[in-house]
Design a protein around this motif. Sequence first.
Motif, PDB file in Angstrom:
ATOM      1  N   ILE A 121      12.938  -1.864 -10.544  1.00 48.52           N
ATOM      2  CA  ILE A 121      14.084  -2.710 -10.905  1.00 48.52           C
ATOM      3  C   ILE A 121      15.265  -2.507  -9.957  1.00 48.52           C
ATOM      4  O   ILE A 121      15.916  -3.477  -9.544  1.00 48.52           O
ATOM      5  CB  ILE A 121      14.532  -2.450 -12.362  1.00 48.52           C
ATOM      6  N   THR A 122      15.574  -1.274  -9.614  1.00 46.18           N
ATOM      7  CA  THR A 122      16.738  -1.007  -8.762  1.00 46.18           C
ATOM      8  C   THR A 122      16.619  -1.672  -7.397  1.00 46.18           C
ATOM      9  O   THR A 122      17.556  -2.358  -6.952  1.00 46.18           O
ATOM     10  CB  THR A 122      16.963   0.507  -8.624  1.00 46.18           C
ATOM     11  N   PRO A 123      15.484  -1.530  -6.684  1.00 47.72           N
ATOM     12  CA  PRO A 123      15.356  -2.238  -5.401  1.00 47.72           C
ATOM     13  C   PRO A 123      15.419  -3.756  -5.543  1.00 47.72           C
ATOM     14  O   PRO A 123      15.951  -4.443  -4.663  1.00 47.72           O
ATOM     15  CB  PRO A 123      13.980  -1.789  -4.879  1.00 47.72           C
ATOM     16  N   GLN A 124      14.897  -4.273  -6.645  1.00 47.09           N
ATOM     17  CA  GLN A 124      14.959  -5.720  -6.855  1.00 47.09           C
ATOM     18  C   GLN A 124      16.401  -6.180  -7.040  1.00 47.09           C
ATOM     19  O   GLN A 124      16.821  -7.200  -6.474  1.00 47.09           O
ATOM     20  CB  GLN A 124      14.108  -6.107  -8.068  1.00 47.09           C
ATOM     21  N   ARG A 125      17.176  -5.437  -7.782  1.00 49.67           N
ATOM     22  CA  ARG A 125      18.586  -5.790  -7.950  1.00 49.67           C
ATOM     23  C   ARG A 125      19.342  -5.632  -6.631  1.00 49.67           C
ATOM     24  O   ARG A 125      20.211  -6.438  -6.299  1.00 49.67           O
ATOM     25  CB  ARG A 125      19.213  -4.930  -9.057  1.00 49.67           C
TER      26      ARG A 125
ATOM     27  N   LEU B 286       0.834  -1.198   0.000  1.00 47.37           N
ATOM     28  CA  LEU B 286       0.000   0.000   0.000  1.00 47.37           C
ATOM     29  C   LEU B 286       0.875   1.256   0.000  1.00 47.37           C
ATOM     30  O   LEU B 286       1.903   1.299   0.695  1.00 47.37           O
ATOM     31  CB  LEU B 286      -0.914   0.007   1.225  1.00 47.37           C
ATOM     32  N   PRO B 287       0.515   2.261  -0.780  1.00 43.69           N
ATOM     33  CA  PRO B 287       1.366   3.456  -0.923  1.00 43.69           C
ATOM     34  C   PRO B 287       1.825   4.067   0.393  1.00 43.69           C
ATOM     35  O   PRO B 287       2.973   4.507   0.517  1.00 43.69           O
ATOM     36  CB  PRO B 287       0.465   4.417  -1.705  1.00 43.69           C
ATOM     37  N   GLU B 288       0.952   4.083   1.396  1.00 43.92           N
ATOM     38  CA  GLU B 288       1.325   4.722   2.661  1.00 43.92           C
ATOM     39  C   GLU B 288       2.327   3.904   3.475  1.00 43.92           C
ATOM     40  O   GLU B 288       2.855   4.391   4.484  1.00 43.92           O
ATOM     41  CB  GLU B 288       0.070   4.986   3.505  1.00 43.92           C
ATOM     42  N   TYR B 289       2.625   2.677   3.027  1.00 43.11           N
ATOM     43  CA  TYR B 289       3.588   1.836   3.745  1.00 43.11           C
ATOM     44  C   TYR B 289       4.855   1.569   2.919  1.00 43.11           C
ATOM     45  O   TYR B 289       5.655   0.712   3.282  1.00 43.11           O
ATOM     46  CB  TYR B 289       2.934   0.512   4.137  1.00 43.11           C
TER      47      TYR B 289
ATOM     48  N   GLY C 183       8.597   2.312   1.292  1.00 45.95           N
ATOM     49  CA  GLY C 183       9.816   2.903   1.813  1.00 45.95           C
ATOM     50  C   GLY C 183      10.236   2.390   3.175  1.00 45.95           C
ATOM     51  O   GLY C 183      11.218   2.875   3.743  1.00 45.95           O
ATOM     52  N   LEU C 184       9.528   1.384   3.680  1.00 46.90           N
ATOM     53  CA  LEU C 184       9.842   0.831   5.000  1.00 46.90           C
ATOM     54  C   LEU C 184      10.613  -0.481   4.929  1.00 46.90           C
ATOM     55  O   LEU C 184      11.058  -0.995   5.953  1.00 46.90           O
ATOM     56  CB  LEU C 184       8.547   0.609   5.793  1.00 46.90           C
ATOM     57  N   GLY C 185      10.748  -1.028   3.721  1.00 49.61           N
ATOM     58  CA  GLY C 185      11.459  -2.293   3.564  1.00 49.61           C
ATOM     59  C   GLY C 185      10.561  -3.509   3.518  1.00 49.61           C
ATOM     60  O   GLY C 185      11.049  -4.639   3.652  1.00 49.61           O
ATOM     61  N   LEU C 186       9.258  -3.317   3.295  1.00 52.48           N
ATOM     62  CA  LEU C 186       8.345  -4.459   3.289  1.00 52.48           C
ATOM     63  C   LEU C 186       8.572  -5.378   2.089  1.00 52.48           C
ATOM     64  O   LEU C 186       8.468  -6.599   2.215  1.00 52.48           O
ATOM     65  CB  LEU C 186       6.889  -3.974   3.322  1.00 52.48           C
ATOM     66  N   SER C 187       8.875  -4.807   0.930  1.00 50.85           N
ATOM     67  CA  SER C 187       9.150  -5.646  -0.239  1.00 50.85           C
ATOM     68  C   SER C 187      10.359  -6.539   0.014  1.00 50.85           C
ATOM     69  O   SER C 187      10.341  -7.736  -0.301  1.00 50.85           O
ATOM     70  CB  SER C 187       9.389  -4.776  -1.481  1.00 50.85           C
ATOM     71  N   LYS C 188      11.392  -5.960   0.580  1.00 47.96           N
ATOM     72  CA  LYS C 188      12.600  -6.736   0.876  1.00 47.96           C
ATOM     73  C   LYS C 188      12.290  -7.865   1.853  1.00 47.96           C
ATOM     74  O   LYS C 188      12.799  -8.988   1.713  1.00 47.96           O
ATOM     75  CB  LYS C 188      13.692  -5.827   1.438  1.00 47.96           C
ATOM     76  N   GLU C 189      11.428  -7.598   2.826  1.00 50.71           N
ATOM     77  CA  GLU C 189      11.038  -8.641   3.779  1.00 50.71           C
ATOM     78  C   GLU C 189      10.258  -9.753   3.090  1.00 50.71           C
ATOM     79  O   GLU C 189      10.414 -10.935   3.436  1.00 50.71           O
ATOM     80  CB  GLU C 189      10.209  -8.034   4.913  1.00 50.71           C
TER      81      GLU C 189
END
Length: 215
Positions: free
Chosen positions: A175-179, A112-115, A117-123
């Motif tokens: 792409i950048t965060p995925q790499r 969700l947009p409001e969440y 930048g916190l690192g949730l995708s990486k988790e």
Amino acid sequence: MINRKILNDKFIIRNAILDDVIEMEYVQSQCYPTLHQSEILDRNHFANHIKIFPEGQVVVEKEGKIVASASTFRCNFPEHDSTFLEETDNLWLTNVQIPDGDWMYGIDMGVLPEYRGLGLSKEMYKARHEVCKILGIKGQIIAGMTIGYGKVKDKMTIVEYCEALEKKEFTDPTITPQRNAGFRWIRILYNYINDPEAGYASILMYYPVDENYSL
């Protein structure tokens, strides 16, 4: 299989269950405003994913609210290019899921947009990697959307953008965060997804469990 607190115990990451699908549908609707409606997952798709590969479906919740989700299926390594709808069996996964497949193909990840930048995708990537290790899967495959192209589409072609992105001359919000999370570039998939802001393209990448593994 996955159920733990993350990010200073502010969130819970766990495998999705059928009771989550309505909220997962909402997350999806908020995350892809420029994606064609035919490629948007709904509650019925999510329910089928949970049915055929429960270990591969992940959600993040905060105070009982689903704020992020990720969907995957098991497959063998894709040798040929395809479109997003072809790769996902028109979003259902039923006919592409291979129970003993060597790879986990991540078809969707939304926060969700409001969440953001916190690192949730990486988790969520970490949780999927954990599932790969438990199940003996070689690693993850994704087709990352080149969503940053929309900001420069009047200045260059999608071909030029992708070639510059491969050389890391641009920072792309997807792409950048995925790499940075560990995914390795394989090849560009033109006309893969129906999203003009992404130039209809995605980048096929992989993240092996064994760091010494290479294609």
